[in-house]
Design a protein around this motif. Structure first.
Motif, PDB file in Angstrom:
ATOM      1  N   PRO A 104       0.825  -1.215   0.000  1.00  0.00           N
ATOM      2  CA  PRO A 104       0.000   0.000   0.000  1.00  0.00           C
ATOM      3  C   PRO A 104       0.853   1.257   0.000  1.00  0.00           C
ATOM      4  O   PRO A 104       2.075   1.179  -0.175  1.00  0.00           O
ATOM      5  CB  PRO A 104      -0.792  -0.140   1.296  1.00  0.00           C
ATOM      6  CG  PRO A 104       0.135  -0.890   2.193  1.00  0.00           C
ATOM      7  CD  PRO A 104       0.885  -1.847   1.317  1.00  0.00           C
ATOM      8  N   GLY A 105       0.217   2.414   0.225  1.00  0.00           N
ATOM      9  CA  GLY A 105       0.962   3.663   0.285  1.00  0.00           C
ATOM     10  C   GLY A 105       2.058   3.602   1.318  1.00  0.00           C
ATOM     11  O   GLY A 105       1.855   3.124   2.432  1.00  0.00           O
ATOM     12  N   GLY A 106       3.238   4.096   0.925  1.00  0.00           N
ATOM     13  CA  GLY A 106       4.398   4.014   1.800  1.00  0.00           C
ATOM     14  C   GLY A 106       5.257   2.788   1.570  1.00  0.00           C
ATOM     15  O   GLY A 106       6.329   2.669   2.155  1.00  0.00           O
ATOM     16  N   ALA A 107       4.794   1.861   0.731  1.00  0.00           N
ATOM     17  CA  ALA A 107       5.569   0.660   0.438  1.00  0.00           C
ATOM     18  C   ALA A 107       6.695   0.991  -0.538  1.00  0.00           C
ATOM     19  O   ALA A 107       6.743   2.068  -1.144  1.00  0.00           O
ATOM     20  CB  ALA A 107       4.666  -0.425  -0.130  1.00  0.00           C
ATOM     21  N   ARG A 108       7.584   0.041  -0.713  1.00  0.00           N
ATOM     22  CA  ARG A 108       8.701   0.211  -1.637  1.00  0.00           C
ATOM     23  C   ARG A 108       9.032  -1.122  -2.285  1.00  0.00           C
ATOM     24  O   ARG A 108       8.691  -2.184  -1.762  1.00  0.00           O
ATOM     25  CB  ARG A 108       9.932   0.740  -0.903  1.00  0.00           C
ATOM     26  CG  ARG A 108      10.378  -0.166   0.234  1.00  0.00           C
ATOM     27  CD  ARG A 108      11.639   0.316   0.889  1.00  0.00           C
ATOM     28  NE  ARG A 108      11.951  -0.438   2.093  1.00  0.00           N
ATOM     29  CZ  ARG A 108      13.108  -0.396   2.738  1.00  0.00           C
ATOM     30  NH1 ARG A 108      14.080   0.361   2.265  1.00  0.00           N
ATOM     31  NH2 ARG A 108      13.303  -1.113   3.833  1.00  0.00           N
ATOM     32  N   ALA A 109       9.705  -1.026  -3.415  1.00  0.00           N
ATOM     33  CA  ALA A 109      10.231  -2.212  -4.089  1.00  0.00           C
ATOM     34  C   ALA A 109      11.684  -1.922  -4.404  1.00  0.00           C
ATOM     35  O   ALA A 109      12.039  -1.552  -5.521  1.00  0.00           O
ATOM     36  CB  ALA A 109       9.442  -2.532  -5.349  1.00  0.00           C
ATOM     37  N   ALA A 110      12.530  -2.061  -3.399  1.00  0.00           N
ATOM     38  CA  ALA A 110      13.942  -1.752  -3.555  1.00  0.00           C
ATOM     39  C   ALA A 110      14.711  -3.006  -3.935  1.00  0.00           C
ATOM     40  O   ALA A 110      14.257  -4.121  -3.703  1.00  0.00           O
ATOM     41  CB  ALA A 110      14.498  -1.160  -2.255  1.00  0.00           C
ATOM     42  N   SER A 111      15.871  -2.792  -4.534  1.00  0.00           N
ATOM     43  CA  SER A 111      16.807  -3.878  -4.834  1.00  0.00           C
ATOM     44  C   SER A 111      16.118  -5.022  -5.595  1.00  0.00           C
ATOM     45  O   SER A 111      15.700  -4.847  -6.732  1.00  0.00           O
ATOM     46  CB  SER A 111      17.448  -4.372  -3.533  1.00  0.00           C
ATOM     47  OG  SER A 111      18.507  -5.249  -3.797  1.00  0.00           O
ATOM     48  N   ALA A 112      15.964  -6.182  -4.972  1.00  0.00           N
ATOM     49  CA  ALA A 112      15.352  -7.325  -5.651  1.00  0.00           C
ATOM     50  C   ALA A 112      13.936  -7.021  -6.100  1.00  0.00           C
ATOM     51  O   ALA A 112      13.470  -7.547  -7.118  1.00  0.00           O
ATOM     52  CB  ALA A 112      15.363  -8.541  -4.725  1.00  0.00           C
ATOM     53  N   GLY A 113      13.216  -6.170  -5.371  1.00  0.00           N
ATOM     54  CA  GLY A 113      11.865  -5.813  -5.770  1.00  0.00           C
ATOM     55  C   GLY A 113      11.823  -5.102  -7.104  1.00  0.00           C
ATOM     56  O   GLY A 113      10.847  -5.242  -7.863  1.00  0.00           O
ATOM     57  N   THR A 114      12.860  -4.326  -7.430  1.00  0.00           N
ATOM     58  CA  THR A 114      12.912  -3.633  -8.725  1.00  0.00           C
ATOM     59  C   THR A 114      13.041  -4.634  -9.869  1.00  0.00           C
ATOM     60  O   THR A 114      12.379  -4.509 -10.902  1.00  0.00           O
ATOM     61  CB  THR A 114      14.091  -2.652  -8.739  1.00  0.00           C
ATOM     62  OG1 THR A 114      13.954  -1.733  -7.649  1.00  0.00           O
ATOM     63  CG2 THR A 114      14.139  -1.876 -10.048  1.00  0.00           C
ATOM     64  N   TYR A 115      13.876  -5.640  -9.693  1.00  0.00           N
ATOM     65  CA  TYR A 115      14.031  -6.676 -10.723  1.00  0.00           C
ATOM     66  C   TYR A 115      12.701  -7.414 -10.942  1.00  0.00           C
ATOM     67  O   TYR A 115      12.315  -7.687 -12.078  1.00  0.00           O
ATOM     68  CB  TYR A 115      15.115  -7.675 -10.307  1.00  0.00           C
ATOM     69  CG  TYR A 115      16.510  -7.128 -10.315  1.00  0.00           C
ATOM     70  CD1 TYR A 115      17.357  -7.342 -11.400  1.00  0.00           C
ATOM     71  CD2 TYR A 115      17.000  -6.407  -9.236  1.00  0.00           C
ATOM     72  CE1 TYR A 115      18.653  -6.864 -11.404  1.00  0.00           C
ATOM     73  CE2 TYR A 115      18.288  -5.911  -9.228  1.00  0.00           C
ATOM     74  CZ  TYR A 115      19.113  -6.134 -10.307  1.00  0.00           C
ATOM     75  OH  TYR A 115      20.388  -5.642 -10.311  1.00  0.00           O
ATOM     76  N   ILE A 116      12.028  -7.763  -9.846  1.00  0.00           N
ATOM     77  CA  ILE A 116      10.755  -8.476  -9.969  1.00  0.00           C
ATOM     78  C   ILE A 116       9.728  -7.609 -10.682  1.00  0.00           C
ATOM     79  O   ILE A 116       8.945  -8.094 -11.519  1.00  0.00           O
ATOM     80  CB  ILE A 116      10.262  -8.893  -8.570  1.00  0.00           C
ATOM     81  CG1 ILE A 116      11.216  -9.926  -7.965  1.00  0.00           C
ATOM     82  CG2 ILE A 116       8.852  -9.463  -8.633  1.00  0.00           C
ATOM     83  CD1 ILE A 116      10.918 -10.277  -6.522  1.00  0.00           C
ATOM     84  N   THR A 117       9.721  -6.315 -10.393  1.00  0.00           N
ATOM     85  CA  THR A 117       8.793  -5.394 -11.067  1.00  0.00           C
ATOM     86  C   THR A 117       9.070  -5.347 -12.557  1.00  0.00           C
ATOM     87  O   THR A 117       8.150  -5.387 -13.386  1.00  0.00           O
ATOM     88  CB  THR A 117       8.910  -3.992 -10.453  1.00  0.00           C
ATOM     89  OG1 THR A 117       8.637  -4.068  -9.046  1.00  0.00           O
ATOM     90  CG2 THR A 117       7.929  -3.036 -11.098  1.00  0.00           C
ATOM     91  N   TYR A 118      10.352  -5.263 -12.926  1.00  0.00           N
ATOM     92  CA  TYR A 118      10.700  -5.219 -14.344  1.00  0.00           C
ATOM     93  C   TYR A 118      10.372  -6.537 -15.044  1.00  0.00           C
ATOM     94  O   TYR A 118      10.063  -6.551 -16.233  1.00  0.00           O
ATOM     95  CB  TYR A 118      12.197  -4.912 -14.494  1.00  0.00           C
ATOM     96  CG  TYR A 118      12.477  -3.461 -14.797  1.00  0.00           C
ATOM     97  CD1 TYR A 118      12.658  -3.025 -16.102  1.00  0.00           C
ATOM     98  CD2 TYR A 118      12.552  -2.526 -13.778  1.00  0.00           C
ATOM     99  CE1 TYR A 118      12.909  -1.691 -16.388  1.00  0.00           C
ATOM    100  CE2 TYR A 118      12.806  -1.186 -14.040  1.00  0.00           C
ATOM    101  CZ  TYR A 118      12.974  -0.777 -15.350  1.00  0.00           C
ATOM    102  OH  TYR A 118      13.218   0.547 -15.629  1.00  0.00           O
ATOM    103  N   ALA A 119      10.437  -7.653 -14.345  1.00  0.00           N
ATOM    104  CA  ALA A 119      10.176  -8.946 -14.973  1.00  0.00           C
ATOM    105  C   ALA A 119       8.692  -9.208 -15.191  1.00  0.00           C
ATOM    106  O   ALA A 119       8.333 -10.047 -16.020  1.00  0.00           O
ATOM    107  CB  ALA A 119      10.763 -10.064 -14.112  1.00  0.00           C
ATOM    108  N   SER A 120       7.831  -8.518 -14.479  1.00  0.00           N
ATOM    109  CA  SER A 120       6.394  -8.788 -14.547  1.00  0.00           C
ATOM    110  C   SER A 120       5.784  -8.269 -15.835  1.00  0.00           C
ATOM    111  O   SER A 120       6.270  -7.308 -16.445  1.00  0.00           O
ATOM    112  CB  SER A 120       5.696  -8.148 -13.344  1.00  0.00           C
ATOM    113  OG  SER A 120       6.218  -8.654 -12.134  1.00  0.00           O
TER     114      SER A 120
END
Length: 510
Positions: A104-120
């Motif tokens: 939710p608001g205030g969450a982040r997708a840092a480091s490994a989360g960025t890779y997972i976001t790009y892969a989706s």
């Protein structure tokens, strides 16, 4: 009896495992899931083996139940590279489109989360969230740090950025010179950069910013990420995201999939017992404690064979600890130092080293615990208070055992031939018979006659047992005697003074 108990415990453990394997998780026990549903897989916290297992099985279930979309609701500071790649492989192989929704608001997708976001297939963010800072974390101890935010590592043949003022240490700020980088760090950076570039090209997202996220550890807010085409949507919540992707077509491993999600039912998955169990045992602190319990349990079992329970508990704990460690980035030198330290502490209880092995064991254990987890990722280190508590417990435990061993060694012997010397007994005969007046002559009796000693033999009760005794002094039934020696099955006794005895202990008239 001990073997029977061990077999019963083993059978109960096997029965429990078989029963658990037949039971589906509570969230998967629904009678039926409507085809075309949207599966929501919430992920919060560091990406690790338990998270990867949960996501992979969630995507597999979405495919089995013919869902039309799987949404990873993501909030993570990063995680392990091996777990991240396992998740990305599952996303790329999924026949169901996968949306990563940073919420939710205030969450982040840092480091490994960025890779997972790009892969989706779909990338979305809630207002007030951010993603980025995808630089690989330097592994090991004593190595150089990964590039900090604002620093751009120089590529081969490049020079540091011009116009940068010299920092206090003489290095140009905003650049990390190639000569100052270790080979390992360069390999990590180039590998991570190529990996995220390939994912960006596959999904048609901003390649340049993806490379900067790795090289410079930059981050973006939700609106900036949308403007720079890093994500596809900004959505207030999951229903809003479902409306925005409704009618769109996405390529998956099974071909093109057209979404109709505006009014699709939502199925939210929750971690089952397996995911929670993996999350617990893959905590480095828990893994370290399991190793200790395993070592001490086996130590007790080998010291007291047949006790069973310490051996069973120790073997199970040791195997669980080793299983957890093989899922984590472990420094095997640190693991070896931990085992060496525990071995030294245990040996201190048995060897007269006057604390040398114990002190060495403490040092080896502390250094090994500090080196055990080979990463600086948040949530995967072993804190110093935890190490101190374990060391204090081990020291108290080992020296407590040593104290009990020493006290046991100082106790007098209570069994065997040595224990009967000095014992007090009661004469059972009305009067000891002179050796010359009986035919029951032993070798010791003949020796006494040759030396001219008027020895008498008879019977007495010593330690609740009936013993043949010999004495040079006349004794009557009921007299107390003290054992001074033993020759075969005959005890040598001397008067110990009369002591009150029960009437039943006397033999003879009266």
């Amino acid at each position: 009896m001990c073997r029977t108990l061990a077999r019963r415990i083993a059978l109960l453990a096997l029965a429990f495992c078989a029963a658990v394997s037949l039971v589906r998780p509570a969230d998967a026990a629904q009678a039926a899931v409507t085809p075309g549903s949207v599966f929501v897989i919430p992920v919060a916290g560091a990406i690790g083996p338990a998270t990867a297992d949960f996501i992979v099985r969630g995507l597999s279930r979405a495919a089995d139940d013919h869902a039309q979309l799987a949404i990873l609701q993501l909030d993570t500071p990063g995680g392990l590279d091996t777990s991240m790649r396992q998740i990305i492989k599952a996303i790329l192989a999924s026949p169901v489109p996968v949306a990563t929704y940073i919420a939710p608001g205030g969450a982040r997708a840092a480091s490994a989360g960025t890779y997972i976001t790009y892969a989706s297939h779909i990338a979305a963010m809630a207002p007030g969230t951010n993603l980025g800072a995808a630089s690989p974390v330097q592994l090991g101890i004593g190595g150089q740090e990964a590039p900090k935010p604002g620093q751009t590592p120089a590529m081969p043949g490049e020079k540091p950025a011009s116009g940068a003022s010299a920092a206090s240490d003489g290095a140009a700020p905003g650049a990390l010179a190639l000569d100052s980088q270790s080979t390992e760090l360069r390999k990590q950076l180039h590998d991570a950069e190529a990996y995220i570039r390939g994912l960006a090209q596959l999904r048609g997202r901003n390649v340049e910013w993806a490379e900067r996220a790795v090289r410079e550890a930059v981050s973006l807010s939700a609106h900036d990420a949308l403007d720079q085409k890093v994500v596809d949507f900004i959505a207030r919540d999951i229903p809003d995201l479902m409306k925005q992707v409704d009618g769109r077509t996405y390529e998956t491993s099974a071909g093109a999939k057209r979404l109709s999600t505006a009014h699709a039912p939502i199925v939210t998955l929750q971690p089952d017992w397996r995911s929670r169990f993996l999350a617990v045992i893959t905590d480095p602190n828990v893994a370290l404690i399991l190793l200790m319990i395993g070592m001490y349990g086996l130590f007790f079992e080998f010291s007291n064979p047949g006790f069973v329970l310490p051996g069973v508990a120790g073997a199970i704990s040791l195997l669980l600890g080793l299983f957890a460690l093989q899922l984590l980035p472990v420094n095997y030198v640190g693991l070896s130092l931990i085992f060496l330290g525990l071995a030294f502490l245990i040996a201190e209880a048995f060897l007269p080293t006057f604390g040398t092995l114990g002190f060495g064991g403490i040092i080896a254990f502390v250094i090994g615990a500090l080196m055990l987890i080979d990463t600086d990722l948040p949530g995967y280190g072993i804190p110093l208070p935890m190490i101190a508590a374990v060391v204090v417990f081990s020291v108290l435990f080992i020296f407590g055992v040593s104290g009990m061993v020493l006290r046991a060694r100082r106790r007098p012997v209570v069994t065997g031939a040595e224990a009967i010397i000095g014992s007090v007994g009661v004469v059972l005969d009305d009067g000891l018979v002179a050796v010359g007046e009986t035919d029951a002559r032993t070798e010791s009796s003949r020796d006494s006659l040759l030396h001219g000693e008027p020895e008498r033999v008879g019977w007495a009760r010593v330690h609740g047992e009936r013993w043949r005794v010999s004495s040079t002094a006349p004794l009557a039934a009921g007299n107390a005697v003290r054992v001074t020696g033993r020759r075969g099955l005959t005890l040598t006794v001397v008067p110990a003074g009369d002591i009150p005895q029960p009437q039943s202990s006397r033999m003879g008239p009266g």
